[in-house]
Design a protein around this motif. Sequence first.
Motif, PDB file in Angstrom:
ATOM      1  N   ARG A 119       3.565  -7.826 -18.038  1.00 50.54           N
ATOM      2  CA  ARG A 119       3.245  -8.443 -19.331  1.00 50.54           C
ATOM      3  C   ARG A 119       1.952  -7.903 -19.943  1.00 50.54           C
ATOM      4  O   ARG A 119       1.783  -7.945 -21.155  1.00 50.54           O
ATOM      5  CB  ARG A 119       3.206  -9.964 -19.247  1.00 50.54           C
ATOM      6  N   ASP A 120       1.032  -7.403 -19.140  1.00 51.58           N
ATOM      7  CA  ASP A 120      -0.211  -6.827 -19.647  1.00 51.58           C
ATOM      8  C   ASP A 120      -0.231  -5.304 -19.539  1.00 51.58           C
ATOM      9  O   ASP A 120      -1.283  -4.683 -19.636  1.00 51.58           O
ATOM     10  CB  ASP A 120      -1.409  -7.407 -18.885  1.00 51.58           C
ATOM     11  N   GLY A 121       0.924  -4.719 -19.310  1.00 49.72           N
ATOM     12  CA  GLY A 121       1.041  -3.271 -19.192  1.00 49.72           C
ATOM     13  C   GLY A 121       1.250  -2.847 -17.757  1.00 49.72           C
ATOM     14  O   GLY A 121       0.939  -3.591 -16.820  1.00 49.72           O
ATOM     15  N   PRO A 122       1.777  -1.637 -17.561  1.00 50.03           N
ATOM     16  CA  PRO A 122       2.098  -1.165 -16.216  1.00 50.03           C
ATOM     17  C   PRO A 122       0.888  -1.000 -15.300  1.00 50.03           C
ATOM     18  O   PRO A 122       1.015  -1.126 -14.089  1.00 50.03           O
ATOM     19  CB  PRO A 122       2.807   0.169 -16.450  1.00 50.03           C
ATOM     20  N   ASP A 123      -0.294  -0.759 -15.848  1.00 46.82           N
ATOM     21  CA  ASP A 123      -1.484  -0.604 -14.995  1.00 46.82           C
ATOM     22  C   ASP A 123      -1.859  -1.900 -14.290  1.00 46.82           C
ATOM     23  O   ASP A 123      -2.564  -1.881 -13.288  1.00 46.82           O
ATOM     24  CB  ASP A 123      -2.685  -0.112 -15.803  1.00 46.82           C
ATOM     25  N   PHE A 124      -1.420  -3.034 -14.826  1.00 46.11           N
ATOM     26  CA  PHE A 124      -1.754  -4.325 -14.226  1.00 46.11           C
ATOM     27  C   PHE A 124      -0.642  -4.861 -13.345  1.00 46.11           C
ATOM     28  O   PHE A 124      -0.792  -5.890 -12.709  1.00 46.11           O
ATOM     29  CB  PHE A 124      -2.069  -5.351 -15.315  1.00 46.11           C
ATOM     30  N   SER A 125       0.480  -4.190 -13.301  1.00 49.14           N
ATOM     31  CA  SER A 125       1.629  -4.678 -12.546  1.00 49.14           C
ATOM     32  C   SER A 125       1.522  -4.302 -11.074  1.00 49.14           C
ATOM     33  O   SER A 125       1.105  -3.207 -10.736  1.00 49.14           O
ATOM     34  CB  SER A 125       2.916  -4.084 -13.129  1.00 49.14           C
ATOM     35  N   GLY A 126       1.891  -5.241 -10.213  1.00 54.09           N
ATOM     36  CA  GLY A 126       1.919  -4.981  -8.784  1.00 54.09           C
ATOM     37  C   GLY A 126       1.307  -6.124  -8.002  1.00 54.09           C
ATOM     38  O   GLY A 126       1.045  -7.204  -8.521  1.00 54.09           O
ATOM     39  N   TRP A 127       1.072  -5.856  -6.735  1.00 62.19           N
ATOM     40  CA  TRP A 127       0.477  -6.828  -5.816  1.00 62.19           C
ATOM     41  C   TRP A 127      -1.029  -6.638  -5.795  1.00 62.19           C
ATOM     42  O   TRP A 127      -1.515  -5.509  -5.691  1.00 62.19           O
ATOM     43  CB  TRP A 127       1.064  -6.652  -4.415  1.00 62.19           C
ATOM     44  N   GLN A 141      -5.070  -3.120  -5.299  1.00 62.87           N
ATOM     45  CA  GLN A 141      -3.785  -3.285  -5.962  1.00 62.87           C
ATOM     46  C   GLN A 141      -2.792  -2.294  -5.369  1.00 62.87           C
ATOM     47  O   GLN A 141      -3.148  -1.168  -5.035  1.00 62.87           O
ATOM     48  CB  GLN A 141      -3.899  -3.023  -7.468  1.00 62.87           C
ATOM     49  N   SER A 142      -1.546  -2.739  -5.264  1.00 63.22           N
ATOM     50  CA  SER A 142      -0.434  -1.846  -4.942  1.00 63.22           C
ATOM     51  C   SER A 142       0.554  -1.959  -6.086  1.00 63.22           C
ATOM     52  O   SER A 142       0.860  -3.054  -6.532  1.00 63.22           O
ATOM     53  CB  SER A 142       0.252  -2.281  -3.639  1.00 63.22           C
ATOM     54  N   ARG A 143       1.064  -0.859  -6.573  1.00 69.02           N
ATOM     55  CA  ARG A 143       2.015  -0.890  -7.685  1.00 69.02           C
ATOM     56  C   ARG A 143       3.415  -1.313  -7.259  1.00 69.02           C
ATOM     57  O   ARG A 143       4.314  -1.397  -8.074  1.00 69.02           O
ATOM     58  CB  ARG A 143       2.072   0.477  -8.351  1.00 69.02           C
ATOM     59  N   ASP A 144       3.609  -1.580  -5.998  1.00 69.58           N
ATOM     60  CA  ASP A 144       4.905  -2.023  -5.495  1.00 69.58           C
ATOM     61  C   ASP A 144       5.356  -3.261  -6.268  1.00 69.58           C
ATOM     62  O   ASP A 144       4.572  -4.174  -6.507  1.00 69.58           O
ATOM     63  CB  ASP A 144       4.781  -2.355  -4.001  1.00 69.58           C
ATOM     64  N   ALA A 145       6.619  -3.303  -6.671  1.00 69.94           N
ATOM     65  CA  ALA A 145       7.152  -4.426  -7.436  1.00 69.94           C
ATOM     66  C   ALA A 145       8.172  -5.230  -6.633  1.00 69.94           C
ATOM     67  O   ALA A 145       8.934  -6.002  -7.206  1.00 69.94           O
ATOM     68  CB  ALA A 145       7.792  -3.914  -8.727  1.00 69.94           C
ATOM     69  N   GLY A 146       8.163  -5.092  -5.327  1.00 68.57           N
ATOM     70  CA  GLY A 146       9.094  -5.828  -4.484  1.00 68.57           C
ATOM     71  C   GLY A 146       8.874  -7.328  -4.567  1.00 68.57           C
ATOM     72  O   GLY A 146       7.855  -7.803  -5.050  1.00 68.57           O
ATOM     73  N   MET A 147       9.831  -8.084  -4.043  1.00 71.90           N
ATOM     74  CA  MET A 147       9.739  -9.541  -4.064  1.00 71.90           C
ATOM     75  C   MET A 147       8.698 -10.073  -3.075  1.00 71.90           C
ATOM     76  O   MET A 147       8.262 -11.205  -3.190  1.00 71.90           O
ATOM     77  CB  MET A 147      11.105 -10.169  -3.765  1.00 71.90           C
ATOM     78  N   THR A 148       8.292  -9.254  -2.133  1.00 69.39           N
ATOM     79  CA  THR A 148       7.246  -9.624  -1.179  1.00 69.39           C
ATOM     80  C   THR A 148       6.228  -8.477  -1.138  1.00 69.39           C
ATOM     81  O   THR A 148       6.536  -7.360  -1.518  1.00 69.39           O
ATOM     82  CB  THR A 148       7.825  -9.854   0.239  1.00 69.39           C
ATOM     83  N   PRO A 149       5.013  -8.770  -0.655  1.00 72.83           N
ATOM     84  CA  PRO A 149       4.000  -7.693  -0.592  1.00 72.83           C
ATOM     85  C   PRO A 149       4.488  -6.527   0.262  1.00 72.83           C
ATOM     86  O   PRO A 149       5.260  -6.725   1.212  1.00 72.83           O
ATOM     87  CB  PRO A 149       2.806  -8.376   0.069  1.00 72.83           C
ATOM     88  N   PRO A 150       4.036  -5.322  -0.066  1.00 69.86           N
ATOM     89  CA  PRO A 150       4.454  -4.154   0.709  1.00 69.86           C
ATOM     90  C   PRO A 150       3.921  -4.194   2.129  1.00 69.86           C
ATOM     91  O   PRO A 150       2.880  -4.803   2.398  1.00 69.86           O
ATOM     92  CB  PRO A 150       3.872  -2.983  -0.067  1.00 69.86           C
ATOM     93  N   ALA A 151       4.626  -3.554   3.023  1.00 71.76           N
ATOM     94  CA  ALA A 151       4.195  -3.481   4.412  1.00 71.76           C
ATOM     95  C   ALA A 151       3.054  -2.489   4.610  1.00 71.76           C
ATOM     96  O   ALA A 151       2.286  -2.602   5.541  1.00 71.76           O
ATOM     97  CB  ALA A 151       5.367  -3.098   5.320  1.00 71.76           C
ATOM     98  N   ARG A 152       2.922  -1.516   3.707  1.00 71.30           N
ATOM     99  CA  ARG A 152       1.856  -0.504   3.782  1.00 71.30           C
ATOM    100  C   ARG A 152       1.366  -0.185   2.386  1.00 71.30           C
ATOM    101  O   ARG A 152       2.118  -0.201   1.448  1.00 71.30           O
ATOM    102  CB  ARG A 152       2.389   0.788   4.392  1.00 71.30           C
ATOM    103  N   GLY A 153       0.061   0.181   2.336  1.00 74.21           N
ATOM    104  CA  GLY A 153      -0.467   0.686   1.086  1.00 74.21           C
ATOM    105  C   GLY A 153      -1.402  -0.224   0.361  1.00 74.21           C
ATOM    106  O   GLY A 153      -1.639  -1.320   0.684  1.00 74.21           O
TER     107      GLY A 153
END
Length: 153
Positions: A119-127, A141-153
């Motif tokens: 909603r505030d742009g792709p730079d703000f999207s992620g975990w 921040q991780s740019r991962d958009a999964g339903m749960t936090p990423p396992a790495r990164g």
Amino acid sequence: RPAPSASAYAGQAAGRAAASAPRPAASRIIGAGGPAAAASRHVAPSSSGHSAPEAGAGGPRAAYSAHSEGDDANEDVIITLSGDYAEVGLNHGRPTFQKIPRWPGEKVPEVFLYFWDERDGPDFSGWWFGKEVGGDDIWAQSRDAGMTPPARG
């Protein structure tokens, strides 16, 4: 979501680098979902208005655990982010987690792990790891958009 402060951009840049390019093992944050190897927890009120999980018997278990796989375990940011997290709500359709103590009475910093959509742009999207959900004080921040936090990164 308010615009991040100058110090927040440093955290965003680090997060973007983590999400877009492999980092050396010394600075990689590793996470694991499920009932992390932690004691049972119970929930007590916190100053942030969220329910702050506290170590003890009979409560929810850690739902996420973060740690570093490198030799940077003594760095302040790694110490701040490493540990167990309990699910405390939802944000933008994904679970929100708060860092929890490992034993009764342990003082832990206010750390939340939450998802922010585009909603505030792709730079703000992620975990995000931050002091509050949607706040300006963030660590990573991780740019991962999964339903749960990423396992790495």
